[in-house]
Design a protein around this motif. Sequence first.
Motif, PDB file in Angstrom:
ATOM      1  N   ALA A 108       0.848  -1.195   0.000  1.00 60.09           N
ATOM      2  CA  ALA A 108       0.000   0.000   0.000  1.00 60.09           C
ATOM      3  C   ALA A 108       0.881   1.242   0.000  1.00 60.09           C
ATOM      4  O   ALA A 108       2.049   1.188   0.399  1.00 60.09           O
ATOM      5  CB  ALA A 108      -0.896   0.002   1.240  1.00 60.09           C
ATOM      6  N   VAL A 109       0.308   2.345  -0.476  1.00 58.96           N
ATOM      7  CA  VAL A 109       1.029   3.614  -0.504  1.00 58.96           C
ATOM      8  C   VAL A 109       0.356   4.563   0.487  1.00 58.96           C
ATOM      9  O   VAL A 109      -0.802   4.921   0.315  1.00 58.96           O
ATOM     10  CB  VAL A 109       1.004   4.226  -1.921  1.00 58.96           C
ATOM     11  N   ASN A 110       1.069   4.904   1.541  1.00 61.61           N
ATOM     12  CA  ASN A 110       0.524   5.828   2.541  1.00 61.61           C
ATOM     13  C   ASN A 110       1.216   7.184   2.451  1.00 61.61           C
ATOM     14  O   ASN A 110       2.384   7.272   2.073  1.00 61.61           O
ATOM     15  CB  ASN A 110       0.749   5.269   3.950  1.00 61.61           C
ATOM     16  N   GLU A 111       0.471   8.204   2.812  1.00 62.91           N
ATOM     17  CA  GLU A 111       1.069   9.530   2.893  1.00 62.91           C
ATOM     18  C   GLU A 111       1.464   9.806   4.335  1.00 62.91           C
ATOM     19  O   GLU A 111       0.720   9.490   5.258  1.00 62.91           O
ATOM     20  CB  GLU A 111       0.066  10.602   2.452  1.00 62.91           C
ATOM     21  N   ALA A 112       2.632  10.354   4.521  1.00 60.76           N
ATOM     22  CA  ALA A 112       3.047  10.791   5.861  1.00 60.76           C
ATOM     23  C   ALA A 112       3.894  12.038   5.695  1.00 60.76           C
ATOM     24  O   ALA A 112       4.887  12.019   4.960  1.00 60.76           O
ATOM     25  CB  ALA A 112       3.836   9.701   6.565  1.00 60.76           C
ATOM     26  N   ASP A 113       3.501  13.112   6.346  1.00 53.53           N
ATOM     27  CA  ASP A 113       4.231  14.379   6.255  1.00 53.53           C
ATOM     28  C   ASP A 113       4.506  14.780   4.811  1.00 53.53           C
ATOM     29  O   ASP A 113       5.599  15.241   4.473  1.00 53.53           O
ATOM     30  CB  ASP A 113       5.586  14.283   7.000  1.00 53.53           C
ATOM     31  N   GLY A 119      14.415  12.430   6.120  1.00 49.59           N
ATOM     32  CA  GLY A 119      13.402  13.188   5.393  1.00 49.59           C
ATOM     33  C   GLY A 119      11.986  12.983   5.884  1.00 49.59           C
ATOM     34  O   GLY A 119      11.044  13.533   5.340  1.00 49.59           O
ATOM     35  N   LEU A 120      11.836  12.163   6.894  1.00 45.72           N
ATOM     36  CA  LEU A 120      10.519  11.918   7.482  1.00 45.72           C
ATOM     37  C   LEU A 120      10.779  11.742   8.975  1.00 45.72           C
ATOM     38  O   LEU A 120      11.758  11.121   9.347  1.00 45.72           O
ATOM     39  CB  LEU A 120       9.944  10.632   6.868  1.00 45.72           C
ATOM     40  N   SER A 121       9.897  12.296   9.803  1.00 44.74           N
ATOM     41  CA  SER A 121      10.217  12.278  11.228  1.00 44.74           C
ATOM     42  C   SER A 121      10.341  10.846  11.764  1.00 44.74           C
ATOM     43  O   SER A 121       9.664   9.932  11.286  1.00 44.74           O
ATOM     44  CB  SER A 121       9.138  13.022  12.019  1.00 44.74           C
ATOM     45  N   ALA A 122      11.198  10.688  12.753  1.00 44.98           N
ATOM     46  CA  ALA A 122      11.351   9.391  13.398  1.00 44.98           C
ATOM     47  C   ALA A 122      10.002   8.929  13.948  1.00 44.98           C
ATOM     48  O   ALA A 122       9.658   7.747  13.899  1.00 44.98           O
ATOM     49  CB  ALA A 122      12.389   9.480  14.519  1.00 44.98           C
ATOM     50  N   GLN A 123       9.234   9.905  14.435  1.00 49.26           N
ATOM     51  CA  GLN A 123       7.923   9.592  15.008  1.00 49.26           C
ATOM     52  C   GLN A 123       7.002   8.950  13.972  1.00 49.26           C
ATOM     53  O   GLN A 123       6.320   7.960  14.244  1.00 49.26           O
ATOM     54  CB  GLN A 123       7.304  10.895  15.557  1.00 49.26           C
ATOM     55  N   ALA A 124       6.981   9.543  12.774  1.00 48.73           N
ATOM     56  CA  ALA A 124       6.123   9.012  11.703  1.00 48.73           C
ATOM     57  C   ALA A 124       6.562   7.603  11.308  1.00 48.73           C
ATOM     58  O   ALA A 124       5.737   6.745  10.984  1.00 48.73           O
ATOM     59  CB  ALA A 124       6.162   9.938  10.496  1.00 48.73           C
TER      60      ALA A 124
END
Lengths: 282, 82, 250
Positions: free
Chosen positions: A209-214, C29-34
């Motif tokens: 799956a492809v999820n969006e995060a930040d 490039g993406l938070s550790a939390q995420a």
Amino acid sequence: MAGDLPSRAGIGLRTAHLRQIAAAPPSAGFLEIHAENYMGDSPAVALLERIRRDNELSVHGVGLSLGSAEGLDQRHLRRLKAVADRFQPFLLSEHLSWSIVGGTYLNDLLPLPYTEEALALVARNITQAQETLGRRLLIENPSRYLRFAASVIPEEEFLTELVRRTGCGLLCDLNNLFVSCHNTAGDPLRWLDDIPAEAVDEFHVAGHAVNEADGRTMLIDDHGSHVHAAVWRLLAEAVARIGRRPVLVEWDTDVPELAVLLAEAAQADAVLARSQGHRHVA
Amino acid sequence: MKTTTLMIAAAVAAAATSPLTAQAQNNTEKCYGVVKAGKNDCQTATSSCSGTSKKDAQKDAWIAVPKGTCEKIVGASLTAGK
Amino acid sequence: MLLELQQDFRRHLLREQAVSLSNAVLADGLSAQARLQVYRNHVTLSLREALRTTFPVTQRLVGEEFFAGMARQFIAAHPPLSPCLSEFGGAFPDFIAAFPPAAMLPYLPDVARLEWALNEAWHSGIEPALEAASLAVTDPEAAAASTLELQPSLRLLTSAWPVEMIWRANQSGQDGSGIDLAAGGCDLLIWREGDDAVFRSVAPEAAAMVRGLQADGVLHSAFALAGAAEALGLLLANGLIVGRRAVAPA
């Protein structure tokens, strides 16, 4: 080593299909079970015994936790051995990950920092598992969603070293490789170039799956859809480098009808058939 | 003691020979077919072998009020936590 | 080093306490939390799904949202001890009994106990049943001193609530209505029959006898009750007695 394996596509045996498959063997090269589903004495175990008579079987463990710092859960190891002894699979595999700490099972394939400490520990656990099981284990590369600051060894080198130290084989999961490389900025082709081809005894493919995060995409290995085109291409690349091996199609979330799984396996067979196979020079 | 012993022996004999079979097999509730097996094989996304793309939407401020078929049960109070 | 990291990971995943793994995990490039959240989602949701599979009626009674909240707290307090998820959830009924938001549903723990017993029964093997004829004895003394072995799947649930009716009213196709708690309690025998887990209600005498047999297996201590012959017949007819042994004289 891989000489007499059925270099064909197989499918994951899922409970929704148990009765159908017990009634008539499907057109798949082999079936793969999750060991933990057959450790009790349920009717599913009896059905599997019937299914085993007509089908090649591989056993895939999901709970041995080879990366546990506290060592292996001996009871679980014995239960895995009982499943392997009972069903005599042609392949037995587990993961490069951990899921147990302090006696608690966290039901996920959790990531390891790739350090000398972890390498020594996983090698020790694999050696112990293989001694108890009396069989060679295949070790699968996990899907990863993060990298540890402490990691100093590339995953492909970590796996190569495990093979050298323990004599284990490798299960090369191309969906996991694709997902991990996307999520942690890796290079899948270099990874394939660098693992020892002769140790690889099985491939896995699955959907993700492809999820969006930040505002960025994170790929999640959910085994819930068709294999992506990019992962089929990666399988072709892998076969070209490593050679033909059994290919398992995994589909675990929103499991479709058996016919859909078999069509997916036929597609994997087509990739194997198209490949010239084994360009790898040792 | 002697009487009890005799009574048991008689009961065992009666049970062993009485044609209760048909009667006893009625009235069972069946549950669970083979399709219910396999919690590790992600039949319902429960395996460790694959990831979960869904997000845990649970909020910290959870309103703890049951809202299911319990509301249809007569004689139960949904307000008085005893 | 590795052990500490795994312990911290566990604390983070189960929200046992706030731990910072931000230094251990590269942000990339993406938070550790995420990134960590992907693992936390899977642990919570997959274990909740396992509980839903084992306790479908319990969930139906309280609704999905309440069940999810209750499951989340249970998972943090009683995470699995075994990688076999069919063995996860044995502590759930007692947890529900002590869970204040569920206190208004006093029958709920027993419904969950029934579902757990069905789960355990389904995962048990079936031993060859003892033929009725082999129980027929000529020596009364020997009969009284026999011990009986029961099917490994056999469970007994005694409840002050009509859990059998509640269970039945909450199967698919039923809307959960028509239950009056004033109907009173029940004694349920649960076992595996072929490919199914089954249960049925039995008379209190039969329940008492089974309880006695489960305690020490000796026939006479379980049998000094009226109606016990009928109970024995029930066990025999359903293939629930798998062995009989004479007890050595004390």
